[in-house]
Design an enzyme around this catalytic site. Structure first.
Site, short mmCIF file in Angstrom:
data_model
loop_
_atom_site.label_atom_id
_atom_site.label_comp_id
_atom_site.label_asym_id
_atom_site.label_seq_id
_atom_site.Cartn_x
_atom_site.Cartn_y
_atom_site.Cartn_z
N ASN A 102 42.24 78.08 37.03
CA ASN A 102 41.08 77.50 36.38
C ASN A 102 40.87 78.12 34.99
O ASN A 102 41.04 77.48 33.96
CB ASN A 102 39.84 77.71 37.27
CG ASN A 102 38.59 76.98 36.77
OD1 ASN A 102 37.69 76.72 37.55
ND2 ASN A 102 38.51 76.62 35.51
N THR A 103 40.54 79.42 34.99
CA THR A 103 40.15 80.09 33.74
C THR A 103 41.22 79.97 32.66
O THR A 103 40.89 79.74 31.48
CB THR A 103 39.85 81.58 34.03
OG1 THR A 103 38.96 81.64 35.15
CG2 THR A 103 39.19 82.25 32.83
N ALA A 133 44.51 82.38 41.81
CA ALA A 133 43.80 83.36 40.98
C ALA A 133 44.73 84.33 40.26
O ALA A 133 45.77 84.72 40.78
CB ALA A 133 42.79 84.17 41.78
N GLY A 134 44.30 84.68 39.05
CA GLY A 134 44.98 85.72 38.28
C GLY A 134 45.95 85.19 37.23
O GLY A 134 46.42 85.95 36.40
N LYS A 178 38.30 75.51 50.56
CA LYS A 178 38.90 76.72 50.01
C LYS A 178 37.96 77.86 50.40
O LYS A 178 36.87 77.99 49.85
CB LYS A 178 39.03 76.63 48.48
CG LYS A 178 39.57 77.91 47.88
CD LYS A 178 39.62 77.86 46.36
CE LYS A 178 39.78 79.28 45.82
NZ LYS A 178 39.71 79.33 44.35
N GLY A 238 40.08 85.25 37.37
CA GLY A 238 39.67 85.26 35.97
C GLY A 238 40.29 86.37 35.13
O GLY A 238 40.03 86.46 33.94
#
Lengths: 254, 64
Positions: free
Chosen positions: A203-204, A181-182, A93, A154
């Site tokens: 993830n977050t 992301a986001g 990645k 994040g």
């Protein structure tokens, strides 16, 4: 479902491994969601690396190492080479960070690093913006997957620019596209899948939720719902009402 | 010999990269770079260190 460098995934969720309250919760989040890909990183060995490695290996999922935090081509390429050896995978990645506050990718260096790594036999998953021309350049550089951001890493803001993401889907109908992301909520992830994206990397949103395991379950259900909805060919939105109940045959009662 | 290992200045006896890993008791899955260049594990035995070398030893870690 499209394949990622020839590999079929069990479902369209790629899940990060950072920021969980404990390794046990991380493990449960993976089991609960059935995510088939785990993103990982490399950091200076301080003793914790080997325990983490055994846990990730025991999850039995595909490993997608990242180059998180790299700001130059040189740094990203060296990190990718180290990751290939440690994790024994050609997948990388590729993150090349251009802006400290937004973690926006430096797309110029990204294309350059993607070319170098592809020529060296890597299978590159580039973390990119929703810019179509950058997408084209990445494909020319040898990438077979594109991973545009939904919003800054994040931030949990969801899909910041739906128009651009729709355009990207339309421009590259045959390329596996991942929203990376986001994502903050399951509805964001469902939205990405409804637009026809092939997977979501997050993830977050899971790791930092009050109950990560419950959120992992919510995410996979939303992703699968959005995925099914896209295949089901949703109706177009319209401005005016259209009665769903038949008008003809209604009794005259007034 | 004075080197910098993972950002820490050290005086070491090791003359090669593999000796350095042994001296500092690294084991398991690690990857190495010297002066920002990747050194594959197969080349660590032959890789001689020089005074002032910057050595990085990295291992699997959580990531997003």
């Amino acid at each position: 479902m499209k394949t990622f460098y020839g590999t079929e995934l069990p479902n369209p969720l790629m899940l990060g491994t950072a920021q969980y309250p404990s390794p046990a919760i991380l493990e449960q989040a993976f089991r609960e969601s059935g995510a088939g890909v785990a993103t990982v990183s490399l950091r200076r060995e301080s003793g914790a690396g080997q325990t983490f490695w055994r846990m990730i290996r025991d999850l039995g999922v595909l490993i997608l190492p990242n180059t998180a935090g790299c700001h130059t081509v040189k740094e990203a390429v060296t990190t990718a080479q180290m990751a290939r050896e440690v994790f024994d995978t050609p997948w990388i990645k590729l993150e090349l960070i251009g802006h400290t506050d937004s973690l926006q990718p430096d797309v110029f260096q990204l294309v350059e690093a993607a070319r170098i790594l592809t020529e060296d036999g890597f299978q590159v998953f580039p973390y990119t913006t929703d810019d179509l021309i950058v997408g084209e350049r990445l494909l020319e550089a040898g990438c077979e997957v594109l991973m545009p951001w939904g919003a800054p890493i994040g931030s949990g803001r969801g899909l910041n620019n739906e128009y651009a993401l729709r355009a990207m889907r339309a421009e590259f109908p045959d390329v596996p596209l991942v929203i990376d992301a986001g994502i903050g909520l399951p509805s964001h992830a469902a939205h990405a899948m409804e637009l026809g994206y092939d997977a979501v990397l997050l993830n977050t949103a899971v790791a930092r939720a009050g109950d990560p395991v419950l959120m992992a379950r919510a995410m996979i259900r939303a992703i699968e719902a959005g995925w099914l909805a896209h295949q089901a060919d949703p109706i177009e939105a319209r401005d005016m009402a259209e009665p769903s109940t038949p008008v003809i045959g209604k009794a005259f009662l007034s | 010999m004075k080197i910098v290992l993972n950002g820490e200045a050290l005086d070491v006896r090791a003359e090669t990269l593999s000796e350095l890993l042994a001296e500092r008791e690294f084991s398991g899955r690690v990857a190495t770079a010297v002066n920002e260049e990747f050194v594959p594990s197969s080349l660590r035995i032959a890789h001689r260190l020089s005074d002032g070398d910057r050595v990085e030893v990295v291992a699997p870690m959580q990531g997003g």
